[in-house]
Design an enzyme around this catalytic site. Structure first.
Site, PDB file in Angstrom:
ATOM      1  N   ARG A 135     -19.175  -0.199   6.774  1.00 51.77           N
ATOM      2  CA  ARG A 135     -17.962  -0.487   7.466  1.00 51.77           C
ATOM      3  C   ARG A 135     -17.395   0.752   7.933  1.00 51.77           C
ATOM      4  O   ARG A 135     -16.784   1.543   6.983  1.00 51.77           O
ATOM      5  CB  ARG A 135     -16.881  -1.245   6.334  1.00 51.77           C
ATOM      6  CG  ARG A 135     -15.641  -1.600   7.150  1.00 51.77           C
ATOM      7  CD  ARG A 135     -14.572  -2.201   6.186  1.00 51.77           C
ATOM      8  NE  ARG A 135     -14.164  -1.348   5.088  1.00 51.77           N
ATOM      9  CZ  ARG A 135     -13.071  -0.822   4.884  1.00 51.77           C
ATOM     10  NH1 ARG A 135     -12.336  -1.006   6.006  1.00 51.77           N
ATOM     11  NH2 ARG A 135     -12.864  -0.034   3.887  1.00 51.77           N
ATOM     12  N   HIS A 140     -14.735   2.893   8.790  1.00 51.94           N
ATOM     13  CA  HIS A 140     -13.430   3.059   8.643  1.00 51.94           C
ATOM     14  C   HIS A 140     -12.724   4.022   9.597  1.00 51.94           C
ATOM     15  O   HIS A 140     -12.710   5.005   9.308  1.00 51.94           O
ATOM     16  CB  HIS A 140     -13.156   3.458   7.193  1.00 51.94           C
ATOM     17  CG  HIS A 140     -11.703   3.212   6.765  1.00 51.94           C
ATOM     18  ND1 HIS A 140     -11.256   4.163   5.777  1.00 51.94           N
ATOM     19  CD2 HIS A 140     -10.939   2.080   6.767  1.00 51.94           C
ATOM     20  CE1 HIS A 140      -9.836   3.753   5.296  1.00 51.94           C
ATOM     21  NE2 HIS A 140      -9.674   2.455   6.163  1.00 51.94           N
ATOM     22  N   ASP A 186       0.869  -0.992   0.100  1.00 49.94           N
ATOM     23  CA  ASP A 186       0.122   0.050   0.132  1.00 49.94           C
ATOM     24  C   ASP A 186       1.023   1.240  -0.137  1.00 49.94           C
ATOM     25  O   ASP A 186       1.405   1.445   1.075  1.00 49.94           O
ATOM     26  CB  ASP A 186      -0.956   0.048   1.355  1.00 49.94           C
ATOM     27  CG  ASP A 186      -2.027   1.091   0.993  1.00 49.94           C
ATOM     28  OD1 ASP A 186      -2.200   1.697   0.002  1.00 49.94           O
ATOM     29  OD2 ASP A 186      -2.896   1.132   1.919  1.00 49.94           O
TER      30      ASP A 186
END
Length: 491
Positions: A241, A243, A98
């Site tokens: 979700r 985050h 990432d």
């Protein structure tokens, strides 16, 4: 009380001997691709939506740190999926690159302690990959489970919580933002100095310097406390979700469990409309002030010219949870242990520091300073800070403290190794992991939400409901057809 599925994604700092920032993406790609363990190669990106915002719109583009962009200018790394170099492991976890950082995403977990164990196992995955990379290249390779390189760059430890779609942004923001701001008192990882203030000697949070807004969907620049990315990794009509990007990478597993447990308390109260209401005058300023407050008063300015403290806000959540929720054993532990730590912070710091990363690190560094005649401005202290987070147990200062009994111990080695082989809970990670360990040759695509198999030349996609209980009988499937049939029977 509804159980809340959660996971943790940790980007690791990477230092390769003789290599610079302009080579970091290449190095991270090579490190991940050389992972020596069993895995599935690739990831199904069809359901990814990083530009979708919980507030009901979609960003045209995501912001990038201009400093990072300098190193990437004029370079092409290939297609996005090639750069990510995804590996999916037999425990259902995802390991990938990432933006120049090896990242380990744990399998989804119900239990906060099981999640902490998988977070520890992820450290082993990253370290093993780093060792293999070092052997191939003949260079020293270090990885760090932290959130800052002390040169202006930050990389994340993100948490994900599955919550009902009907909660929506406004309710979630109001109910959980205060917990995001104040939990650092109990779960911050600690940091020497600041990238944007020379007057700061030590902080509770590694992320505080990099948070600039109270809410948005960004993760690489203009980072918020409350991230509004709407990427549910499940049915978007049913689920959000949440985050969470404002937390730190914890080395003490108990702190990891508490970090997640505190968020689960706030979310459970949000679901029933019983979360305490706190309106901060300036949430970002409050986050930073708490991080830098070495008086430990942790005062927070509220609207209407009033004020409170971080411990008072934490206690308001604990009291509301005890009054309104049917608490399970884990969340009772979160409340009881957190209350004890808040008392120990002021009355028994030596006991407090055994359970909290920032306190363990601060005590260790203070001892170094006293022995060597250092000041907080000494650059060697930042090196010690980094080594606290070294993923190599032979070099990690946190591991040394654990061996000496200065901090609470890590999970048993056998438990950590077991987490690399599979999962103990009946989550969809069980199905994903078994698909990789048993039927990898049939897999066409893997993601959090689905599995796609090649059966007699035809693709068959199977949905993985996130809130279902996946039976252990899945382990008995002898062929891919039986496995798919069993998965389709999961409700």
């Amino acid at each position: 009380m509804r159980q809340i599925l959660a996971g943790i994604e940790t980007e690791y700092g990477l230092l390769v001997e003789g290599r610079g920032a302009e080579e970091q993406v290449d190095d991270a790609m090579a490190l991940v691709r050389g992972y020596p363990g069993e895995c599935h190669v690739g990831w199904d990106y069809r359901y990814e939506s990083p530009r979708a915002d919980l507030r009901g719109f979609k960003l045209n583009h995501l912001a990038f740190d201009p400093e990072d962009a300098k190193f990437d200018a004029g370079r092409s790394f290939g297609e996005a999926h090639e750069v990510r170099s995804d590996r999916v492991l037999p425990n259902g976890a995802r390991f990938y690159n990432d933006h120049g950082h090896p990242e380990y995403s744990t399998p989804e977990c119900w239990s906060i302690f099981e999640l902490a164990n998988h977070d520890c196992a992820g450290q082993k995955v990253v370290h093993r990959a780093a060792q293999a990379f070092a052997e191939r290249e003949g260079l020293s390779v270090k990885t760090f489970k932290n959130n800052t390189d002390f040169h202006g760059a930050s990389y994340g430890t993100h948490e994900g919580y599955l919550v009902p779609r009907e909660l929506g942004f406004d309710r979630l923001f109001l109910d959980v933002l205060p917990m995001m701001v104040v939990r650092q008192v109990l779960v911050g990882a600690g940091k020497v100095g600041s990238e944007n203030s020379r007057s700061v000697e030590f902080q509770l949070s590694q992320r505080a310097d990099f948070l600039t807004e109270k809410a948005n969907a960004e993760t690489l620049y203009r980072r918020p406390i409350f991230n509004t990315r709407d990427e549910p990794h499940s049915n978007p009509q049913q689920w959000i979700r949440l985050h969470v990007i404002c937390g730190d990478a914890n080395m003490i597993p108990e702190a990891t469990a508490r970090k997640v447990g505190l968020m689960k308390l706030a979310l459970a109260l949000c679901e029933i409309g019983q979360a305490p209401i706190w309106r901060f005058k300036d949430p970002v300023r409050s986050f930073v002030d708490i991080s830098r407050d070495q008086s430990w008063k942790f005062r927070i300015e509220l609207d209407q010219r009033s004020w409170t403290t971080a411990p008072d806000i934490l206690e308001s959540y604990f009291a509301a949870a005890e009054a309104c929720l049917e608490l399970d054993e884990e969340l009772r532990w979160v409340i009881t242990s957190s209350r004890r730590l808040l008392s120990d912070l002021y009355e028994d710091f030596n006991r407090f520091r055994r359970h909290v990363d920032w306190a363990a690190k601060r005590h260790m560094l203070t001892q170094f300073m006293e022995e060597e005649g250092m000041e907080w401005s000494d650059p060697h202290l930042r090196s010690f800070d980094l080594e606290y987070h070294n993923a190599d147990p032979e070099e990690s200062l946190h591991a040394a403290l654990a061996q000496m009994g200065e901090v609470v111990p890590d999970p048993d080695e056998a438990d950590q190794l077991g987490c690399l082989e599979g999962v103990n809970e009946p989550t969809r990670a069980l199905a994903r992991g078994l698909a990789i360990s048993r039927f990898n040759q049939h897999l066409l695509g893997v993601c959090w939400r689905t599995l796609t198999f090649n059966v007699d030349g035809s693709p068959i996609e199977v949905d993985l409901p996130p809130n279902a209980a996946y039976p252990q009988q899945l382990r008995t499937a002898d062929d891919v057809g039986t496995f798919i049939s069993m998965l389709r029977g999961v409700q």
